[in-house]
Enzyme design. Structure first.
Site, PDB file in Angstrom:
ATOM      1  N   ASP A   1       0.818  -1.204   0.000  1.00 31.51           N
ATOM      2  CA  ASP A   1       0.000   0.000   0.000  1.00 31.51           C
ATOM      3  C   ASP A   1       0.859   1.265   0.000  1.00 31.51           C
ATOM      4  OD1 ASP A   1      -2.641   1.370   0.473  1.00 31.51           O
ATOM      5  OD2 ASP A   1      -1.614   1.988   2.310  1.00 31.51           O
TER       6      ASP A   1
ATOM      7  N   GLU B   1       0.985  -0.454  -5.166  1.00 30.26           N
ATOM      8  CA  GLU B   1       0.059   0.648  -5.395  1.00 30.26           C
ATOM      9  C   GLU B   1       0.911   1.914  -5.437  1.00 30.26           C
ATOM     10  OE1 GLU B   1      -3.532   3.280  -3.470  1.00 30.26           O
ATOM     11  OE2 GLU B   1      -1.912   2.436  -2.272  1.00 30.26           O
TER      12      GLU B   1
END
Length: 640
Positions: free
Chosen positions: A311, A364
């Protein structure tokens, strides 16, 4: 009695920043030593004056079970006879600075109390796995040339039990329902929003405190292993969302662990995230590097995860991420790159790919940072895949416009191919696009209800026919109407209505076609498998392209009509003669469409068009995608 799991080599590797199996040595480990059953404890707190283990077994009295320092390593350790599996505990840390004294969780704990309670629990990870065939097959698989279709989901809100206070399903209840559902819809993988223990449920797991513990909200570590095991035995891969970019400031957790900035960067311009008000790891501290490396390997090793989606990578790469001038500190060369984070990310990917054959890491990363998914030895960050956030923004910006205006934004459809093969991309329609006032995918679509469903079928078909791996957040597969709410179940009652069932059928057929046809997945990351047919018909908002496998002569033609106006006849050039079968048509009545189509397909005509020797005269349904497969081999010509 003196007992230790730590060897001198462990200490050396830990302090060097290269130990990636610390979970086997630090934390709480129930075992037998000197003929006595008990638990061995070890925790890193280099600036502590003293560290004690407190729990029910000693009435939470910090004077009774103090740990001993292990040389100059910064680690405190000790064996406590009689402390068994299931015992609640914390560390009482007394700092040598400023009288700081705080009860802390175990950073390496395998299990925690159900939040809002915060005690760690002595536990083991014993489990008899049944997925040996899956792991064996995985080790020899390169997913870049294989179908990857990911169903992203939040465990706590996928399905709830309203008759029992609207509670979430347990890991074992999910194991009864989820594999069958994923298999029915044809997804190859499921991705869980972070399962790692987190105190605030509303963070969806992205504010992690337990980097070695699945959340106890849904069961024990063994229960979560059972869920992964069951998915594997159904042929479904498991990707875990993992957050090494920041962590919450809760007093009981990692922050100020020994009265100093131990895990977080001490510089407030580098150690505190302005968007989330969370701490940022100190990637230059070697012991922190070992901690994070160990956490990554832990989920792949102990829980058999098939990949990690990392993330907020952009927030790690840039020192000035979300900061104004004067609010960040340049690196040693005057730039905004976080050199320590970059070094750690490369080491993370090197270790993971070396030690866990067949897994994948996914970034990401929302900027144009180069070579995110290229190997470290070529100068890249080493990830296997990168989310294509640019495609997501362009495509949602385009598809949510009224069709009459789309001809002015035609380049939003074509721009991606200028960079589509610069990385190994995954096309995401994720949870971030359906929360906080953004509306669900179905509700974003323009037009009346029929047009909304047609537009959503077209969007999903476009994603599956375009190069790149696929990711869809739960609810999008059947047309959730409300935006995602982590406190509620998905709107499963909508499947009582035919338009939603039709969309779900479309999703299943898309997955089946994508998995079956090498032309649609084998070249996802290779430019040799993609060619435009026509990108110039902005006035009609029609676009067409061909997908091919790297090896093989067959081809798949994709034609999209982004207006509600049927177009017939519409001629499209193709490279081969023979029969072109209509493999999928999003306007078919079984999916909720009007039923307009091409009678199953027909042979190409020897009419050159779009620079190709043959062509098809098609009927393009409204707001629809048609996918054709060349099912007759190309004519080899007369024999000599």
């Amino acid at each position: 009695m003196t007992f230790s799991l730590l060897t001198d080599d462990d200490l050396y590797l830990f302090n060097e920043g290269s130990h990636n199996r610390l979970y086997r040595k630090l934390g709480a480990h129930p075992l037998e030593a000197g003929g006595k059953a008990g638990t061995y404890f070890a925790v890193w707190a280099p600036d502590a004056e003293s560290v004690a283990v407190i729990g029910d077994f000693n009435d939470w009295d910090g004077r009774r079970n103090r740990l001993a320092p292990r040389g100059s390593s910064g680690i405190w350790e000790g064996f406590l006879p009689g402390v068994e599996r299931g015992t609640l505990y914390k560390y009482l840390v007394q700092s040598r600075y400023g009288g700081y004294r705080m009860e802390k969780i175990d950073p390496y704990a395998y299990y925690f109390e159900v939040p809002p309670r915060t005690a760690s629990i002595v536990w083991d990870l014993e489990y008899e796995w049944g997925d040996a065939d899956w792991i064996r097959a995985r080790s020899g698989t390169d997913l870049h040339a294989r179908p990857v279709s990911v169903y992203e989901m939040h465990l706590g809100s996928w399905r709830r039990v309203p008759e029992e206070g609207n509670r979430s399903l347990s890991y074992r209840e999910l194991a009864e329902l989820l594999p069958e559902y994923i298999h029915k819809l044809g997804f190859t993988h499921v991705e869980f929003l972070p399962v790692m223990e987190h105190p605030f449920y509303g963070s969806w797991g992205y504010q992690t405190t337990g980097y070695f513990a699945p959340t106890s909200r849904f069961g024990t570590p063994q229960d979560f292993k059972h869920l992964v095991d069951t998915l594997h035995r159904h042929g479904i891969g498991v990707i875990l969302d993992w957050v090494p970019s920041h962590f919450p400031t809760d007093n009981h957790a990692l922050g100020m662990f020994d009265g100093t900035h131990l895990y977080e960067h001490s510089d407030p311009l580098q150690g505190l995230h302005p968007d989330w008000n969370t701490y940022i790891f100190n990637y230059g501290r070697r012991e922190v590097r070992s901690f994070l490396l160990s956490s990554a390997l832990f989920w792949l090793d102990e829980y058999h995860a098939d990949g990690l989606r990392v993330d907020a990578v952009a927030s790690m790469l840039y020192l000035d991420y979300s900061r104004k001038p004067g609010q960040w500190r340049p690196n040693a060369y005057g730039g905004n790159e976080n050199l320590e984070a970059i070094s750690w990310l490369r080491r993370f990917n090197e270790d993971v790919y070396r030690e866990m054959p067949g897994i994948q890491t996914v970034a990401e990363e929302s900027t144009a940072w180069p070579m995110v998914s290229k190997p470290v030895y070529l100068g890249g960050l080493g990830f296997g895949f990168k989310w294509d956030m640019g495609w997501m923004h362009d495509m949602l910006g385009y598809i949510t416009k009224e069709p009459i205006h789309r001809r002015f934004h035609h380049s939003d459809l074509t721009f991606r191919l200028l960079y589509a093969f610069s990385e190994n991309f995954m096309l995401p329609l994720s949870h971030d696009e359906v929360v906080h006032g953004k509306a669900s995918l179905l509700s974003k679509m323009p037009g009346d209800d029929w047009q909304k469903f047609a537009n959503l079928r077209l969007l999903l078909g476009y994603m599956y026919a375009m190069s790149g791996k696929k990711l869809l957040f739960m609810g999008g597969e059947f047309g959730q109407r409300g935006e995602w709410n982590h406190d509620e179940s998905l709107e499963w009652n909508l499947l009582d209505y035919e338009p939603h069932r039709g969309l779900q059928r479309w999703m299943a057929d898309l997955n089946r076609l994508y998995v079956r046809e090498a032309a649609l997945h084998g070249s996802d990351c290779d430019p040799r498998g993609f060619e435009w047919v026509d990108v110039t018909d902005a006035e009609s908002s029609v676009i067409s392209w061909i997908r091919r496998p790297i090896d093989g002569a067959e081809a798949i033609l994709v034609v999209c009509n982004f207006t509600p106006v049927p177009r017939a006849p519409y001629r499209v050039g193709v490279p081969f003669a023979g029969l072109w079968r209509e493999a999928l048509n999003s306007d078919a009545q079984v999916y909720g469409g009007s039923g307009l189509g091409n009678a199953g397909g027909f042979p190409a005509e020897a009419v050159p068009f779009h620079g190709r020797p043959y062509s098809l005269n098609l009927t393009l349904p409204p707001l629809a995608i048609c996918i054709f497969k060349n099912v007759s081999p190309p004519d080899p010509g007369p024999e000599e």
